[in-house]
Design an enzyme around this catalytic site. Sequence first.
Site, PDB file in Angstrom:
ATOM      1  N   LYS A 159      -6.908 -60.799 -78.303  1.00 31.98           N
ATOM      2  CA  LYS A 159      -8.090 -60.794 -77.451  1.00 31.98           C
ATOM      3  C   LYS A 159      -8.221 -62.186 -76.843  1.00 31.98           C
ATOM      4  CE  LYS A 159     -13.065 -60.117 -77.291  1.00 31.98           C
ATOM      5  NZ  LYS A 159     -14.253 -59.603 -77.969  1.00 31.98           N
TER       6      LYS A 159
ATOM      7  N   GLU B 102      -0.766 -63.426 -84.190  1.00 28.21           N
ATOM      8  CA  GLU B 102      -1.916 -62.568 -84.499  1.00 28.21           C
ATOM      9  C   GLU B 102      -1.454 -61.188 -84.968  1.00 28.21           C
ATOM     10  OE1 GLU B 102      -5.033 -63.136 -84.687  1.00 28.21           O
ATOM     11  OE2 GLU B 102      -5.377 -65.034 -83.663  1.00 28.21           O
TER      12      GLU B 102
ATOM     13  N   LYS C 235      -6.415 -57.139 -75.094  1.00 25.81           N
ATOM     14  CA  LYS C 235      -7.597 -57.165 -74.241  1.00 25.81           C
ATOM     15  C   LYS C 235      -7.681 -58.501 -73.520  1.00 25.81           C
ATOM     16  CE  LYS C 235     -12.561 -57.175 -74.860  1.00 25.81           C
ATOM     17  NZ  LYS C 235     -13.647 -57.105 -75.794  1.00 25.81           N
TER      18      LYS C 235
ATOM     19  N   SER D  76     -14.585 -54.707 -68.703  1.00 26.67           N
ATOM     20  CA  SER D  76     -15.636 -54.529 -67.699  1.00 26.67           C
ATOM     21  C   SER D  76     -15.272 -55.148 -66.344  1.00 26.67           C
ATOM     22  CB  SER D  76     -16.946 -55.123 -68.224  1.00 26.67           C
ATOM     23  OG  SER D  76     -16.774 -56.479 -68.596  1.00 26.67           O
TER      24      SER D  76
HETATM   25  C1  PBG Z   1     -17.523 -58.878 -78.188  1.00 27.14           C
HETATM   26  C2  PBG Z   1     -16.925 -57.949 -77.202  1.00 27.14           C
HETATM   27  C3  PBG Z   1     -16.752 -58.259 -75.858  1.00 27.14           C
HETATM   28  C4  PBG Z   1     -16.178 -57.164 -75.255  1.00 27.14           C
HETATM   29  C5  PBG Z   1     -16.004 -56.199 -76.236  1.00 27.14           C
HETATM   30  N1  PBG Z   1     -16.462 -56.703 -77.460  1.00 27.14           N
HETATM   31  C6  PBG Z   1     -17.165 -59.444 -75.055  1.00 27.14           C
HETATM   32  C7  PBG Z   1     -16.850 -60.780 -75.551  1.00 27.14           C
HETATM   33  O1  PBG Z   1     -15.889 -61.005 -76.286  1.00 27.14           O
HETATM   34  O2  PBG Z   1     -17.590 -61.655 -75.149  1.00 27.14           O
HETATM   35  C8  PBG Z   1     -15.845 -57.103 -73.802  1.00 27.14           C
HETATM   36  C9  PBG Z   1     -15.555 -55.798 -73.227  1.00 27.14           C
HETATM   37  C10 PBG Z   1     -15.583 -55.761 -71.753  1.00 27.14           C
HETATM   38  O3  PBG Z   1     -15.660 -56.769 -71.038  1.00 27.14           O
HETATM   39  O4  PBG Z   1     -15.534 -54.637 -71.247  1.00 27.14           O
HETATM   40  N2  PBG Z   1     -17.271 -58.690 -79.489  1.00 27.14           N
END
Ligand code: PBG
Length: 428
Positions: free
Chosen positions: A296, A334, A349, A375
């Site tokens: 991530k 990871e 991600k 998103s």
């Molecule tokens: C936080 C989390 C995030 C997303 C999923 N879980 C945002 C972040 O890490 O700040 C983002 C998902 C998206 O942008 O669609 N645990």
Amino acid sequence: MASSVFHAPCGAPSIKQLECQKYVGLRPSVTLRFNCVKTKTVMARRLVVTASKSHDGASKKLGISDAECEAAVVAGNIPEAPPVPPKPAAPAGTPVVPSLPLSRRPRRNRKSPAMRASFQETNLSPANFVYPLFIHEGEEDTPIGAMPGCYRLGWRHGLVQEVAKARDVGVNSVVLFPKVPDALKSPTGDEAYNDNGLVPRTIWLLKDRYPDLVIYTDVALDPYSSDGHDGIVREDGVIMNDETVHQLCKQAVSQARAGADVVSPSDMMDGRVGAIRAALDAEGFQHVSIMSYTAKYASSFYGPFREALDSNPRFGDKKTYQMNPANYREALVEAQADESEGADILLVKPGLPYLDVIRLLRDKYPLPIAAYQVSGEYSMIKAGGALKMIDEQRVMMESLMCLRRAGADIILTYFALQAARCLCGEKR
Ligand code: PBG
């Protein structure tokens, strides 16, 4: 063909929206029919390949036996085949050139819809999608400004309806993200493991309505943290690892107790997968899976999500726990940890900007791979479509297909419902 590539409980995919189905190999061959018919002129059995939209142009049966047909041919009465169509004309001025001496012309395998469908290497099905849903305590569904088409859904009503719509088109997996009232947020995020909190209550409700729904949950403190961070923040700004993992274990167990099928740590603390596995097992939740957010990245593509949940970090950024977007090999570090600690699914991600990382993990690890089309990726496609700069639907389908091609088994995507409807041939 369709039935062999597409297993979704939305009925036989009717072929209404060819644009979508072109991408997924569902388009039928409407122009080719291979008919074995007895032809008219002479009584002979021949294989005639017609290239017409209907059978009707073919010859009528003459009621002649196979032996009579064969005899006619032996006697030299060869039946006529349809005339070879004239060579299509090139536009005036087209240069006349000798053919290139090519032994390999890859275009041969792309020359018709049927052949393209035969050789398609990757397919997309609603069964591959996990639908992320935002929930809140309210009764109404509140639109999310930066994510057109997405809402904070009332957990009792809007959410249940949205899940029903998704199941209608074969999407039977969801992941829940709660918008928590500010008054319940704290520096240690204890609301995250309140058994009567929004997420456990919602899981109970969904499992009551739809026992076979697959429910993924997010394990991280940010929706519950008054600092907007995924972990506990020390006064000097350091995110405390092991103390946070302690909280995450309680959160995962609380979600499992409510009926979650897959808990998904998205926090990027070290050692959380092993600790969560042990905590789940100690409480008798050996059957609950862990989808680890393995790679991530500290990405700017999460902006709209943080607006949706009002979960922007109050200070600083997440770079001491989320990965540097410049790093590739680090994803292996990871992944090694997550695999050895017992993760069932490895997630990458964001999605589209990180296809190389998806491919890397796919090639190095036998575990299922998930991709999160986040998103920002969603909002860019929506915005481009609204501005008529791109064809939203086609770009949506292509982006999902590309995530699959890169090696993702499942895709977390806000497009899950829209894309599944497209795959099922429904018009919006
Ligand atoms: C936080 C989390 C995030 C997303 C999923 N879980 C945002 C972040 O890490 O700040 C983002 C998902 C998206 O942008 O669609 N645990």
